[in-house]
Design a protein around this motif. Structure first.
Motif, mmCIF file in Angstrom:
data_model
loop_
_atom_site.group_PDB
_atom_site.id
_atom_site.type_symbol
_atom_site.label_atom_id
_atom_site.label_comp_id
_atom_site.label_asym_id
_atom_site.label_seq_id
_atom_site.Cartn_x
_atom_site.Cartn_y
_atom_site.Cartn_z
ATOM 1 N N UNK A 43 66.069 -8.008 21.928
ATOM 2 C CA UNK A 43 65.411 -6.970 20.996
ATOM 3 C C UNK A 43 64.052 -7.183 20.836
ATOM 4 N N UNK A 44 63.617 -8.440 21.142
ATOM 5 C CA UNK A 44 62.108 -8.688 20.827
ATOM 6 C C UNK A 44 61.295 -8.151 22.246
ATOM 7 N N UNK A 45 61.849 -8.007 23.390
ATOM 8 C CA UNK A 45 61.426 -7.373 24.627
ATOM 9 C C UNK A 45 61.390 -5.993 24.383
ATOM 10 N N UNK A 46 62.467 -5.268 24.009
ATOM 11 C CA UNK A 46 62.262 -3.989 23.945
ATOM 12 C C UNK A 46 61.542 -3.352 22.751
ATOM 13 N N UNK A 47 61.247 -4.079 21.861
ATOM 14 C CA UNK A 47 60.261 -3.824 20.526
ATOM 15 C C UNK A 47 58.812 -3.993 21.138
ATOM 16 N N UNK A 48 58.490 -4.953 22.108
ATOM 17 C CA UNK A 48 57.324 -5.246 22.516
ATOM 18 C C UNK A 48 56.984 -4.099 23.491
ATOM 19 N N UNK A 49 57.829 -3.800 24.305
ATOM 20 C CA UNK A 49 57.802 -2.532 25.152
ATOM 21 C C UNK A 49 57.233 -1.267 24.583
ATOM 22 N N UNK A 50 58.039 -1.120 23.515
ATOM 23 C CA UNK A 50 57.982 0.279 22.840
ATOM 24 C C UNK A 50 56.830 0.350 22.108
ATOM 25 N N UNK A 51 56.469 -0.779 21.457
ATOM 26 C CA UNK A 51 55.179 -0.910 20.864
ATOM 27 C C UNK A 51 53.894 -0.733 21.636
ATOM 28 N N UNK A 52 53.958 -1.342 22.977
ATOM 29 C CA UNK A 52 53.045 -1.314 24.004
ATOM 30 C C UNK A 52 52.728 0.191 24.521
ATOM 31 N N UNK A 53 53.922 0.868 24.566
ATOM 32 C CA UNK A 53 53.900 2.410 25.110
ATOM 33 C C UNK A 53 53.276 3.212 24.029
ATOM 34 N N UNK A 54 53.629 2.719 22.669
ATOM 35 C CA UNK A 54 52.815 3.857 21.801
ATOM 36 C C UNK A 54 51.398 3.316 21.851
ATOM 37 N N UNK A 55 50.922 2.158 21.890
ATOM 38 C CA UNK A 55 49.603 1.622 21.859
ATOM 39 C C UNK A 55 48.956 2.323 23.136
ATOM 40 N N UNK A 56 49.696 2.804 24.253
ATOM 41 C CA UNK A 56 48.934 3.041 25.370
ATOM 42 C C UNK A 56 48.874 4.572 25.438
ATOM 43 N N UNK A 57 49.087 5.553 24.615
ATOM 44 C CA UNK A 57 49.072 6.810 24.646
ATOM 45 C C UNK A 57 47.454 7.296 24.884
#
Length: 141
Positions: free
Chosen positions: A59-73
């Motif tokens: 869950x930690x890795x998935x959340x980190x990737x999703x947050x990073x994707x959002x921050x990379x817009x």
């Protein structure tokens, strides 16, 4: 480098894989993995879904990737009812984004973290502008 590129590379390193091995595990070409690590994608959450399916992310890795994707817009769309001041601010930012200094970015981040309850009456008064002397040099106040 984008936040997603950094998080994605960190995941690959955490998994102890070279790009070619990681690409094979995820079902992509090595060149695509390299492009992502250089900040050239991906475009949506489906990519993270596929990584999760193939690697069974915590869950930690998935959340980190999703947050990073959002921050990379890279694209920002103003709301339909945006004020003239908001348009001006966003366009000034658009014109200067490539030349902003770290201190300017930090100041903007501080301003964005100010509480919503803060009013202009609570802000300190602005400093008066410095007067210009001959030859455009600033005179001491």
């Amino acid at each position: 480098m984008s936040p997603f590129a950094i998080a994605f590379r960190d995941l690959r390193v955490f998994c102890g894989m070279r790009q070619a091995d990681f690409a094979a595990k995820l079902g992509y070409e090595q060149s695509y993995i390299s492009a992502i690590e250089l900040g050239k994608g991906p475009h949506g959450g489906e990519f993270i879904d596929r990584i999760n399916e193939r690697l069974q992310l915590s869950d930690t890795w998935e959340a980190r990737l999703r947050a990073a994707l959002d921050e990379s817009q890279r694209k920002i769309i103003l709301p339909v009812g945006a004020s003239e001041d908001m348009y001006k601010l966003f366009n000034e930012l658009r014109r200067q984004v490539d030349t902003l200094r770290p201190v300017q970015l930090e100041l903007m981040q501080i301003a964005l973290r100010l509480p919503d309850t803060l009013t202009t009456a609570q802000l300190p008064p602005a400093l008066p502008p410095r007067r210009q002397g001959p030859m455009g040099k600033k005179k001491p106040a």
